[in-house]
Design a protein around this motif. Structure first.
Motif, PDB file in Angstrom:
ATOM      1  N   ILE A 105       0.874  -1.175   0.000  1.00 14.17           N
ATOM      2  CA  ILE A 105       0.000   0.000   0.000  1.00 14.17           C
ATOM      3  C   ILE A 105       0.909   1.222   0.000  1.00 14.17           C
ATOM      4  N   MET A 145      -5.308   3.626   2.071  1.00 16.45           N
ATOM      5  CA  MET A 145      -4.778   3.193   3.358  1.00 16.45           C
ATOM      6  C   MET A 145      -5.621   3.629   4.560  1.00 16.45           C
ATOM      7  N   PRO A 189       1.153   3.471   7.301  1.00 20.58           N
ATOM      8  CA  PRO A 189       0.465   2.177   7.451  1.00 20.58           C
ATOM      9  C   PRO A 189       1.169   1.214   8.402  1.00 20.58           C
ATOM     10  N   TYR A 240      -4.636  -1.062  12.424  1.00 17.23           N
ATOM     11  CA  TYR A 240      -5.685  -1.700  11.631  1.00 17.23           C
ATOM     12  C   TYR A 240      -6.293  -2.869  12.402  1.00 17.23           C
TER      13      TYR A 240
END
Ligand SMILES: [Zn+2]
Length: 485
Positions: A197, A234, A464, A469
């Motif tokens: 990403i 992202m 990221p 996440y």
């Protein structure tokens, strides 16, 4: 031929505090069948181009609803389902059709739906059956899921970021659709997962050259119909988050797969080199103050409402104030409450005003100043390419040599006309502070003496490897150094 067209689009930053309901779509675009204006918006060009194409071919275009909300947080479940069912009901009524040509974005996330576009496309497929052509134009800042790919015949994504080519890509979409409907070609998709990403501005190398090469290959490779880089997004915490390479061929899936893999691996080899380098707010203000002439454009690249943030961060403005900078114009800071206060006070009023930094952590502190309300404008708009982007009721306030445009509909700074809309000549200022990652570049570079890309605070999950996440896969770069091991 009878072709159904509709659009349903927004870009969801799942980390954003700004929840989206029906009113957010109505504030940006909610056009009932036949009501879509002649000017296309980012994700609705398949409708306006479709009008031209079907008129030329003598085909019937059946228009459904077109809805677009400016990027923000999760879409309310009831809102997504209502907008989806509106289009599904229109398609039912339009049957039988020969094709469905949609405008989507591809990064919508709703409460209860990680893949709304996959849900919509598979419901459409269920209605039209396996033999009707289903295709869509999408924004590359999106998630390409298997569910979508299974439900559609083909997708065309914008190639440019800034997305200056959304009309050209709608023409590509329709051109492939027309040839397929006439039985001249059979478009098939081949997808390569790049296991990464990143952010890929095409206004600079190496992505400029990469996209130029894609367009050259589209012209030269026999059997190749279209190539797209699905950049990925992202800020969308969904399982399919990541970069993909998409090739559409005339029924040559193996050739498409080989080409997608070759190009995808080239892209992976350049990971981490695409973004322009960014400086912090201290260095950005140093550079602006030291510049011999203006306007120096400081882009607050990560507090970009176009990426779903609130657009009310004050970190760079606070630095400008602390350094005594003057001849500064700021466009814009989102603060509907402050705008309401300014409208109540009226033009010419001097009021104590608190504005900015009310929506999210790590975006600075609200600014408290005695301001002069210089100009008020209902339903302000700025240019964006050939179309217009609304930024709502807006107030130009002035204090200490600094002019700030406060707005009430969140919008990124696409174009210097956001300043002139309120009566400020952007070319006359030493420093322009704007909020945009990259879309500003095309228009602002024409007036800027210098552009400074500034990463200030942490309004957006732009690293990221550090982002918390919960659903996105973690087996891609930069979460892991070598995802191919
Ligand atoms: Zn985009």
């Amino acid at each position: 031929m009878r072709i159904f067209t509709a659009a349903l689009a927004t870009e969801t930053n799942t980390f954003s505090p700004i929840a989206i309901d029906k009113r957010a779509f109505e504030a940006s675009l909610h056009a009932k069948p036949g009501q879509h204006p002649a000017t296309p918006t980012l994700c609705t060009a398949p409708i306006t181009v479709g009008r031209e194409v079907c008129a030329r071919e003598g085909w019937t275009l059946i228009e459904g609803t077109a809805s677009w909300a400016d990027p923000a947080g999760l879409v309310a479940q009831a809102t997504y389902e209502e907008l989806r069912d509106e289009i599904i009901g229109q398609l039912h009524a339009a049957m039988p059709v020969d094709g469905v040509v949609l405008g989507l974005h591809g990064a919508m996330v709703a409460q209860g739906y990680d893949d709304p576009e996959g849900d919509l496309l598979s419901r459409i497929r269920a209605i039209v059956g396996p033999d009707v052509l289903v295709c869509a134009e999408l924004d590359p800042h999106s998630h390409l899921t298997a569910k979508r790919a299974d439900a559609a015949n083909f997708f065309v994504y914008f190639k440019e970021f800034p997305h200056t080519d959304f009309v050209d890509r709608a023409r590509d979409l329709w051109s492939i659709a027309v040839r397929a409907l006439k039985g001249e070609i059979k478009p098939v998709m081949s997808i390569f997962d790049c296991r990464m990403i990143d952010v890929f501005p095409t206004s600079k190398q190496p992505m400029r050259g990469f996209v130029d090469n894609l367009m050259a290959l589209e012209k030269s490779e026999p059997g190749l119909l279209s190539l797209s880089v699905v950049h990925g997004f992202m800020a969308g915490d969904v399982p399919a988050m990541g970069t993909k390479l998409l090739a559409i061929t005339d029924d040559r899936a193996d050739m498409g797969a080989a080409l997608a893999e070759k190009l995808g691996r080239e892209l992976f080899a350049m990971r981490g080199t695409f973004m322009v380098s960014q400086v912090d707010e201290v260095v950005a203000v140093d550079a602006a103050l030291a510049a011999p002439k203006g306007p120096v454009v400081i882009a607050d690249v990560w507090d970009n409402p176009g990426g779903g943030t609130a657009g009310d961060a004050t970190v760079i403005l606070a630095e400008l104030i602390a350094r005594g900078a003057t001849d500064v114009a700021v466009g814009t800071i989102w603060d509907p409450i402050a705008v309401q206060i300014c409208f109540a006070a009226g033009e010419g009023a001097v009021v104590p005003l608190r504005f900015g930094a009310k929506s999210a952590p790590m975006t600075g502190q609200p600014i408290d100043k005695r301001v002069t309300v210089k100009r008020l404008k209902r339903n302000a708009e700025m240019k964006f390419g050939d179309s217009f982007a609304p930024f709502g009721d807006a107030a130009w306030v002035h204090f200490d040599g600094i002019d700030v445009i406060l707005n009430s509909t969140r919008a990124q700074s696409f174009d210097p006309s956001l300043f002139s809309a309120l009566g400020i000549d952007p070319k006359s200022r030493k420093i322009l502070l704007i909020k945009s990652t990259n879309h500003f570049y095309d228009s602002f570079s024409r007036i800027a003496s210098e552009i400074v890309y500034c990463s200030a605070g942490k309004p957006y999950p732009n690293r990221p490897a550090e982002t918390d996440y919960r659903k996105a896969r973690k087996d891609i770069w930069p979460m892991v150094e070598n995802p191919w091991a």
